[in-house]
Design a protein around this motif. Structure first.
Motif, short mmCIF file in Angstrom:
data_model
loop_
_atom_site.label_atom_id
_atom_site.label_comp_id
_atom_site.label_asym_id
_atom_site.label_seq_id
_atom_site.Cartn_x
_atom_site.Cartn_y
_atom_site.Cartn_z
N CYS A 26 0.84 -1.18 0.00
CA CYS A 26 0.00 0.00 0.00
C CYS A 26 0.88 1.24 0.00
CB CYS A 26 -0.94 0.01 1.21
SG CYS A 26 -0.08 0.22 2.79
N ARG A 36 -3.94 14.99 8.26
CA ARG A 36 -4.41 13.64 7.99
C ARG A 36 -3.28 12.74 7.55
NH1 ARG A 36 -9.30 12.96 10.01
NH2 ARG A 36 -9.77 11.31 8.54
N HIS A 38 -2.90 9.26 5.30
CA HIS A 38 -3.69 8.52 4.31
C HIS A 38 -3.00 7.19 3.97
CE1 HIS A 38 -6.45 11.78 3.61
NE2 HIS A 38 -5.49 12.60 3.25
N ARG A 39 -3.82 6.16 3.76
CA ARG A 39 -3.35 4.86 3.30
C ARG A 39 -4.16 4.50 2.06
NH1 ARG A 39 -4.71 -0.59 3.45
NH2 ARG A 39 -3.01 -2.06 3.85
N ASP A 41 -4.82 1.73 -0.93
CA ASP A 41 -4.67 0.34 -1.36
C ASP A 41 -4.96 0.27 -2.85
OD1 ASP A 41 -4.85 -2.35 -1.98
OD2 ASP A 41 -5.96 -2.88 -0.17
N ALA A 46 -9.21 1.61 -2.28
CA ALA A 46 -9.70 2.20 -1.04
C ALA A 46 -8.70 3.20 -0.47
CB ALA A 46 -9.97 1.11 -0.01
N GLU A 48 -7.99 5.09 3.14
CA GLU A 48 -8.30 5.19 4.56
C GLU A 48 -7.56 6.39 5.14
OE1 GLU A 48 -7.12 1.54 6.31
OE2 GLU A 48 -8.52 0.31 5.12
N SER A 49 -8.22 7.14 6.00
CA SER A 49 -7.64 8.35 6.55
C SER A 49 -7.73 8.36 8.06
CB SER A 49 -8.36 9.59 5.99
OG SER A 49 -8.28 9.62 4.58
N THR A 50 -6.70 8.94 8.68
CA THR A 50 -6.62 9.04 10.13
C THR A 50 -6.22 10.46 10.51
OG1 THR A 50 -5.90 6.73 10.30
CG2 THR A 50 -5.49 8.14 12.21
#
Length: 287
Positions: A26, A36, A38-39, A41, A46, A48-50
């Motif tokens: 990834c 943020r 971000h990851r 894939d 997809a 994904e954020s944190t």
């Protein structure tokens, strides 16, 4: 032909720091001004954020699945949703923040700082190794970018963004840089050099903030050409995929007017294109 396309919609205010995670297949990157992580894939598409503390300048995956994150206060470890400060950096310069980083083949993490107001020459470079964070010698800069390393790890590339200058320095057997020299300059009208990356042939790729693309330099500093983008602010690339020939590029909306944003609907998104010469396999830190 290298024709960038949007890999995933992000709309980042200041997308930065893409890095390929070989073990998890990834891409990690940050939105500095959006706070943020971000990851992405690529198999599923997809994103994904944190939420991140303060302003995350960069992210580096660790072998155990955790992350190193360079935020304003210093280097953090991120695992199971928690951020733990490992190394405070430049506590005496509250106007500075961490901006970019790379892992040397010896496992050390080299990182840069900058004046968050983009005004004072207070940014510098550091080397994090064996639990110790050591200041390096290049002259202070307003905005540092990089570093990036040659395939053998014996040369480091450092970017002085506002001076439009890319520097290089030898790296000795103990992992310390020697005297810097001017490697290349980005001419006026071509934007400002942002994050650098190096492929397996030693070609240096540099994002162009305000320059609508990515510029490439041969190991001797000769400009080889430019990959054109449909957005003005291209910040940095990373080589990914199974054979490291898939390029990912972060971009930014920062500094664009409403009219410019309307004309660049993909500004801030993650882009991708393919190349014939693969990148270098990313190193995992041993810090």
């Amino acid at each position: 032909m290298m024709i960038p396309e949007v890999a995933v919609k992000v709309g980042a205010a200041l997308g930065e720091g893409p890095v390929w995670d070989i073990a998890r297949e990834c891409l990690w990157f940050v939105d500095i001004k959006g706070h943020r992580l971000h990851r992405f894939d690529p198999k599923t598409g997809a994103l994904e954020s944190t939420a991140a503390p303060e302003e995350p300048g960069w992210v580096v995956p660790l072998r155990d699945g955790a992350l190193l994150v360079g935020a304003k206060a210093g280097v953090h470890r991120h695992a199971r949703g928690a951020f733990t400060l490992l190394h405070a950096v430049e506590q005496d310069l509250p106007g500075n923040r961490l901006n970019d980083a790379a892992v040397h083949p010896d496992g050390s993490v080299w990182l840069g700082t900058m004046d968050n107001a983009e005004d004072a020459p207070s940014g510098g470079y550091y080397r994090l190794h064996a639990g110790v964070c050591t200041a390096l010698s290049p002259k202070p800069m307003i905005i540092t970018n990089g570093p990036a390393f040659s395939p053998d790890g014996r040369t480091v590339y450092l970017v002085d963004t506002l001076e439009r200058t890319i520097l290089s320095a030898p790296v000795d057997a103990e992992g310390h840089p020697g005297v810097t020299r001017i490697f290349a300059r980005v001419p006026p009208g071509m934007g400002y050099p942002d994050g650098p990356a190096v492929d397996s042939a030693g070609t240096v790729w540099v994002g162009l903030f305000g320059g609508w693309g990515v510029v490439r330099f041969a190991p001797d500093g000769t400009m080889l050409g430019k990959v054109e983008f449909p957005v003005a602010n291209v910040t940095k690339i990373a080589f990914g995929g199974a054979d490291l020939t898939t390029v990912y590029a972060t971009t930014a909306r920062k500094g664009l007017s409403q009219g410019e944003l309307a004309a660049q609907p993909a500004a801030g998104d993650l882009f991708t294109f393919t190349v014939e010469v693969p990148g270098l396999a990313p190193e995992y830190p041993s810090v």
